[in-house]
Design an enzyme around this catalytic site. Structure first.
Site, short mmCIF file in Angstrom:
data_model
loop_
_atom_site.label_atom_id
_atom_site.label_comp_id
_atom_site.label_asym_id
_atom_site.label_seq_id
_atom_site.Cartn_x
_atom_site.Cartn_y
_atom_site.Cartn_z
N GLU A 1 0.85 -1.20 0.00
CA GLU A 1 0.00 0.00 0.00
C GLU A 1 0.88 1.25 0.00
O GLU A 1 0.68 2.16 -0.79
CB GLU A 1 -0.90 -0.05 1.25
N ARG B 1 13.84 5.12 6.61
CA ARG B 1 14.62 6.07 7.40
C ARG B 1 15.95 5.45 7.79
O ARG B 1 16.09 4.22 7.83
CB ARG B 1 13.84 6.49 8.65
N SER C 1 19.47 7.74 18.45
CA SER C 1 18.82 6.45 18.63
C SER C 1 19.84 5.29 18.57
O SER C 1 19.73 4.31 19.31
CB SER C 1 17.73 6.30 17.56
N LYS D 1 4.75 -9.43 20.48
CA LYS D 1 5.54 -8.98 21.62
C LYS D 1 4.63 -8.72 22.83
O LYS D 1 3.44 -8.47 22.66
CB LYS D 1 6.27 -7.69 21.26
N HIS E 1 9.30 -8.74 10.58
CA HIS E 1 10.56 -8.06 10.25
C HIS E 1 11.45 -9.01 9.45
O HIS E 1 11.64 -10.15 9.84
CB HIS E 1 11.34 -7.69 11.53
N GLU F 1 16.63 -3.48 7.86
CA GLU F 1 15.46 -4.11 8.48
C GLU F 1 14.21 -3.67 7.72
O GLU F 1 13.94 -2.48 7.60
CB GLU F 1 15.34 -3.67 9.94
#
Ligand code: 0O2
Length: 275
Positions: free
Chosen positions: A41, A46, A52, A113, A121, A140
């Site tokens: 879709e 990034r 991070s 999770k 993933h 990833e």
């Protein structure tokens, strides 16, 4: 300790994200051009921010030397699907490719999770070409439905707000929301084929209209303008019927007229040979 050259380190990852965004966008376009339903879709990408990366290195005790091996998500691509079933279809598309090699799969659909996070993933190897030669990087690829993405994005903001210590009552609400998202995805799966058909029809109509208008414009340049205006009015009449078969029939007829007109423009004698 040597100075750490973050820009140099991250440049190949920037390149990988930019190339992969284009490649997944092309896959979506290829489906559209062939009037096929696309399991993709939308796509986003990034490169992880230095803040991070540092946070994750400190949390997992990763030394700078093994950063590229240990951190699988420096480059991240997120593929959003409409339906749960589309996720496997995207995996198949990736498996067929020779420019990405799946290194590892983390299935948070089957093994949700504790937070309620659901997503698939894939950690893939991807080679970028740099001025120093080829460089293989990990990327990833997160594949999830729009509903799963809504949940994950909201929860991620809360994780940030509460610095990973979300209060128990909010956690419980998030768990309930995650269950509701799963139910929503299951409900949507029930109408998947209906929605797919509707989207394919709408795509076919868009492509037909594009073709018809191109033919009308070309005819207008070559042919009797009054006749072409009549053809255009006929097109508007048929379009207002909202009947795909009628539109296809009109498209075929117009193709024949346009072909004849082109042949005549190239060789005016055609009209005499085929009166
Ligand atoms: P960002 O901002 O997306 O870069 P971890 O130890 O959980 O941080 P790990 O074991 O290396 O990471 O891999 P994992 O669990 O597959 O998670 C990698 C990414 O998946 C995360 O990146 C998130 O984007 C997403 N993710 C994993 N678990 C959750 C979750 O419970 N909630 C949400 N919203 N997303 C999750 P980062 O590094 O957290 O952040």
């Amino acid at each position: 300790m040597e100075i750490q050259l973050w820009k140099e380190l991250l440049d190949p990852y920037e390149q990988a994200v930019s190339e992969l965004l284009q490649k997944f966008h092309n896959l979506k376009e290829e489906h559209r051009k062939k009037n096929l339903y696309s399991p993709i879709e939308s796509v986003r990408g990034r490169v992880k921010t230095v803040a991070s990366i540092l946070e994750k290195m400190q949390r997992k005790n990763i030394p700078f030397e093994s950063l590229e091996e240990a951190l699988e998500d420096i480059a991240g691509i997120r593929i959003i699907c409409q339906f749960v079933e589309d996720i496997e279809k995207v995996v198949s598309l990736i498996e067929k490719r020779t420019d990405m090699e799946i290194r590892n799969t983390k299935d948070y659909l089957r093994n949700q999770k504790d937070s309620g996070y659901r997503s698939l993933h894939l950690i893939v190897w991807y080679v970028v070409q740099t001025i120093d030669g080829p460089k293989r990087v990990q990327v990833e690829i997160q594949i999830r439905t729009m509903a799963m993405n809504f949940w994950a994005t909201t929860e991620h903001s809360l994780q940030y707000k509460y610095k990973g210590e979300i209060p128990a009552h909010i956690s419980q609400q998030l768990t309930r929301a995650s269950e509701a998202i799963e139910m929503l995805d299951n409900e949507m799966s029930q109408v998947r084929s209906e929605i797919m058909d509707a989207q394919i029809d709408s795509q076919i109509e868009t492509n037909l209209v594009k073709d018809i208008l191109r033919n009308i414009e070309n005819l207008y340049r070559l042919d009797n303008k009054r006749e072409v205006i009549k053809i255009q009015n006929e097109f508007y009449r048929i379009f207002s019927m909202h009947n795909l078969e009628e539109l296809e029939r009109f498209h075929r007829q117009l193709d024949i007229i346009a072909e004849g007109s082109r042949a005549q423009a190239v060789d005016p004698a055609v009209n005499h040979k085929n009166p």
